[in-house]
Design an enzyme around this catalytic site. Structure first.
Site, PDB file in Angstrom:
ATOM      1  N   GLN A   1      41.220  34.825  34.196  1.00 25.15           N
ATOM      2  CA  GLN A   1      42.363  34.295  34.938  1.00 25.15           C
ATOM      3  C   GLN A   1      43.499  33.936  33.982  1.00 25.15           C
ATOM      4  O   GLN A   1      44.679  34.249  34.225  1.00 25.15           O
ATOM      5  CB  GLN A   1      41.948  33.043  35.722  1.00 25.15           C
ATOM      6  CG  GLN A   1      43.090  32.406  36.484  1.00 25.15           C
ATOM      7  CD  GLN A   1      43.646  33.313  37.559  1.00 25.15           C
ATOM      8  OE1 GLN A   1      42.903  33.770  38.415  1.00 25.15           O
ATOM      9  NE2 GLN A   1      44.941  33.597  37.524  1.00 25.15           N
TER      10      GLN A   1
ATOM     11  N   ARG B   1      29.980  36.480  37.392  1.00 20.66           N
ATOM     12  CA  ARG B   1      30.530  35.187  37.846  1.00 20.66           C
ATOM     13  C   ARG B   1      29.318  34.334  38.200  1.00 20.66           C
ATOM     14  O   ARG B   1      28.519  34.699  39.069  1.00 20.66           O
ATOM     15  CB  ARG B   1      31.429  35.387  39.060  1.00 20.66           C
ATOM     16  CG  ARG B   1      31.721  34.073  39.786  1.00 20.66           C
ATOM     17  CD  ARG B   1      32.816  34.197  40.811  1.00 20.66           C
ATOM     18  NE  ARG B   1      34.106  34.318  40.153  1.00 20.66           N
ATOM     19  CZ  ARG B   1      35.277  34.122  40.748  1.00 20.66           C
ATOM     20  NH1 ARG B   1      35.328  33.790  42.023  1.00 20.66           N
ATOM     21  NH2 ARG B   1      36.406  34.257  40.091  1.00 20.66           N
TER      22      ARG B   1
ATOM     23  N   HIS C   1      37.303  29.996  32.860  1.00 22.58           N
ATOM     24  CA  HIS C   1      37.715  31.182  33.629  1.00 22.58           C
ATOM     25  C   HIS C   1      38.719  31.975  32.771  1.00 22.58           C
ATOM     26  O   HIS C   1      39.909  32.049  33.090  1.00 22.58           O
ATOM     27  CB  HIS C   1      38.351  30.738  34.948  1.00 22.58           C
ATOM     28  CG  HIS C   1      38.479  31.828  35.964  1.00 22.58           C
ATOM     29  ND1 HIS C   1      38.040  33.131  35.762  1.00 22.58           N
ATOM     30  CD2 HIS C   1      39.004  31.822  37.233  1.00 22.58           C
ATOM     31  CE1 HIS C   1      38.291  33.858  36.823  1.00 22.58           C
ATOM     32  NE2 HIS C   1      38.876  33.099  37.729  1.00 22.58           N
TER      33      HIS C   1
ATOM     34  N   ASP D   1      45.637  23.846  40.637  1.00 19.02           N
ATOM     35  CA  ASP D   1      44.513  24.579  41.218  1.00 19.02           C
ATOM     36  C   ASP D   1      43.933  23.711  42.333  1.00 19.02           C
ATOM     37  O   ASP D   1      44.297  22.533  42.471  1.00 19.02           O
ATOM     38  CB  ASP D   1      43.461  24.873  40.128  1.00 19.02           C
ATOM     39  CG  ASP D   1      42.418  25.888  40.581  1.00 19.02           C
ATOM     40  OD1 ASP D   1      42.552  26.454  41.683  1.00 19.02           O
ATOM     41  OD2 ASP D   1      41.452  26.114  39.824  1.00 19.02           O
TER      42      ASP D   1
ATOM     43  N   ARG E   1      45.704  40.144  37.232  1.00 13.52           N
ATOM     44  CA  ARG E   1      44.256  40.119  36.986  1.00 13.52           C
ATOM     45  C   ARG E   1      43.771  41.552  36.740  1.00 13.52           C
ATOM     46  O   ARG E   1      42.950  41.799  35.856  1.00 13.52           O
ATOM     47  CB  ARG E   1      43.511  39.532  38.198  1.00 13.52           C
ATOM     48  CG  ARG E   1      43.774  38.063  38.486  1.00 13.52           C
ATOM     49  CD  ARG E   1      43.163  37.176  37.422  1.00 13.52           C
ATOM     50  NE  ARG E   1      41.735  37.389  37.271  1.00 13.52           N
ATOM     51  CZ  ARG E   1      40.777  36.806  38.000  1.00 13.52           C
ATOM     52  NH1 ARG E   1      41.112  35.946  38.929  1.00 13.52           N
ATOM     53  NH2 ARG E   1      39.501  37.046  37.763  1.00 13.52           N
TER      54      ARG E   1
ATOM     55  N   CYS F   1      46.010  29.921  40.415  1.00 15.42           N
ATOM     56  CA  CYS F   1      45.115  31.088  40.310  1.00 15.42           C
ATOM     57  C   CYS F   1      44.673  31.606  41.661  1.00 15.42           C
ATOM     58  O   CYS F   1      44.206  32.738  41.762  1.00 15.42           O
ATOM     59  CB  CYS F   1      43.918  30.747  39.438  1.00 15.42           C
ATOM     60  SG  CYS F   1      42.808  29.522  40.165  1.00 15.42           S
TER      61      CYS F   1
HETATM   62  N1   CP Z   1      41.343  33.217  40.955  1.00 18.92           N
HETATM   63  C1   CP Z   1      40.155  33.776  41.258  1.00 18.92           C
HETATM   64  O1   CP Z   1      39.253  33.896  40.396  1.00 18.92           O
HETATM   65  O2   CP Z   1      40.048  34.232  42.520  1.00 18.92           O
HETATM   66  P1   CP Z   1      38.695  34.656  43.240  1.00 18.92           P
HETATM   67  O3   CP Z   1      37.814  33.430  43.313  1.00 18.92           O
HETATM   68  O4   CP Z   1      39.113  35.159  44.595  1.00 18.92           O
HETATM   69  O5   CP Z   1      38.030  35.741  42.421  1.00 18.92           O
END
Ligand code: CP
Length: 308
Positions: free
Chosen positions: A137, A107, A134, A225, A294, A266
Site C-alpha cells: 500500500q 495476506r 502493509h 485510515d 497498487r 488506502c
Molecule cells: N487498501 C487495501 O489493502 O485494500 P483491500 O483490503 O481491499 O485489499
C-alpha cells in the site's frame, strides 16, 4: 530472487528502483485497456499464488490483474479453504507451494506467519498485509505522491487517527524515502515506538503531536485510515470512535495544511467517520490514483522479487 516483506527491511536503493520501475511500466501502458497485455511479458510461464486469510478488494484484483498484464497466471486461494486453515503448518504449506508456483503473495494476520512462510518457501514471498504492516500500500502511496508533487524526500506527511499497520509502513517509508512524519491521534492508538525510532535513525523527523490542527500545519500530505481495522474486535468500535472522533479529516483540518496538500486513504473508507465525503471527493484527494497505483507498484515489486 528475493522476498518483499517490509519497507524497512528492503534497501533504499531497491525501493527507489521499484518506484521508478512502476512509473515506467505505467507510462508504457499509455492508458491501454486494462486487459491489454504489457509489451514486455516478464512473467510469461510464471504461476503466482495469491493467498488471502482476510478480505480484500484492491489487493486481490490489482495483484491478479498485474500478473496477467505481465503474461503470468494466478491462483487466488482462501486460507480457510486450504489445509493451512485446518492445521497444516505454515512451513509445510510454504514447502509444498514452492513446488507448484514461482511466487507467493500472502495476506495474513500475524507477522510471524509471513516470516515463517518466507523462511520455508524456496520462492519469493510478498507481504499483502499483516496485522503489523502493509508495505505494498505504501509503495503505491509514495508513487502517487511523486506523480502529483515530485520527490517525496523532505516533505511533511501527517497521519491522523489510528497508528495501525498501514501507518507503520508509512513510518518505515519516511525513514527509507527521507520525508518527515507526524502522527496525530489518541495515546492508546499510537504507532509502535520502534517504528518511530527506525525513522529517526534514518535522519528524518518522526514525531507525535496530539493536537490535530497543530499537527497538520505545513503538511504536504494528510493521510488517514479506518478507525477499526480488520484485526480489531468489533466490540471496540464504539470506544475507538469516541477516541478518534477529534481526529477526523475534514475541510477545517485540511485548511490548516498547505493549500496544495494532498489527501490519501488506502481504502476501504467509512465515509464521514475518519474522513468526510467532502474531503474524499474534493480537489486535494488522490485516493483513486492511490488505488490504481497498487497495480503498477505491485507489478514492479513482483519483477523485483523474481529479478525479471
Ligand atoms: N487498501 C487495501 O489493502 O485494500 P483491500 O483490503 O481491499 O485489499
Amino acid at each position: 530472487m528475493q522476498s518483499f516483506l517490509d519497507i524497512h527491511t528492503t534497501s533504499k536503493q531497491d525501493l527507489r528502483s521499484i518506484i521508478d520501475g512502476a512509473r515506467r511500466m505505467k507510462d508504457a501502458r499509455n492508458g491501454a485497456p486494462k486487459g491489454t497485455p504489457d509489451t514486455e511479458q516478464p512473467l510469461a510461464n510464471r504461476m503466482v499464488a495469491l493467498i488471502f486469510e482476510k478480505p480484500s478488494t484492491r489487493t486481490r484484483v490489482s495483484f491478479d490483474l498485474g500478473v496477467r498484464q505481465m503474461g503470468g497466471q494466478t491462483m487466488v486461494l482462501s486460507g480457510k479453504e486450504m489445509q493451512l486453515g485446518h492445521g497444516e503448518t505454515i512451513a509445510d504449506t510454504a514447502r509444498v507451494m514452492s513446488r507448484y508456483v514461482d511466487l507467493i503473495m500472502i495476506r495474513t494476520f500475524e507477522e510471524a506467519t509471513l516470516q515463517e512462510m518466507a523462511e520455508y518457501a524456496t520462492v519469493p514471498v510478498i507481504n499483502g498485509l499483516t496485522n503489523r504492516t502493509h508495505p505494498c500500500q505504501i509503495m503505491s502511496d509514495v508513487m502517487t505522491f511523486e506523480e502529483h508533487r515530485g520527490p517525496i524526500a523532505g516533505k511533511k506527511v501527517v497521519w491522523s487517527g489510528d497508528g495501525n499497520n498501514v501507518c507503520a509502513s508509512m513510518i518505515h517509508a519516511a525513514g527509507q524515502f527521507g520525508f518527515d512524519f507526524t502522527f496525530t491521534g489518541p495515546p492508546p492508538l499510537d504507532p509502535e515506538a520502534e517504528w518511530l525510532d527506525f525513522a529517526r535513525a534514518q535522519g528524518v523527523n518522526a514525531q507525535i503531536v496530539r493536537d490535530p490542527a497543530k499537527a497538520v500545519e505545513g503538511a504536504d500530505l494528510v493521510v488517514t485510515d479506518t478507525w477499526v481495522s480488520m484485526h480489531d474486535p468489533q466490540s471496540a468500535k464504539e470506544r475507538r470512535h469516541n477516541q478518534l472522533r477529534g481526529y477526523q479529516v475534514n475541510r477545517a483540518l485540511m485548511d490548516r495544511a498547505r493549500p496544495d496538500a494532498l489527501f490519501m486513504h488506502c481504502l476501504p473508507a467509512h465515509r464521514d467517520d475518519e474522513v468526510t465525503s467532502e474531503v474524499m471527493d474534493g480537489p486535494n484527494s488522490v485516493i483513486w490514483d492511490e488505488a490504481e497505483n497498487r497495480l503498477h507498484a505491485q507489478k514492479a515489486v513482483m519483477r523485483w522479487c523474481l529479478g525479471v
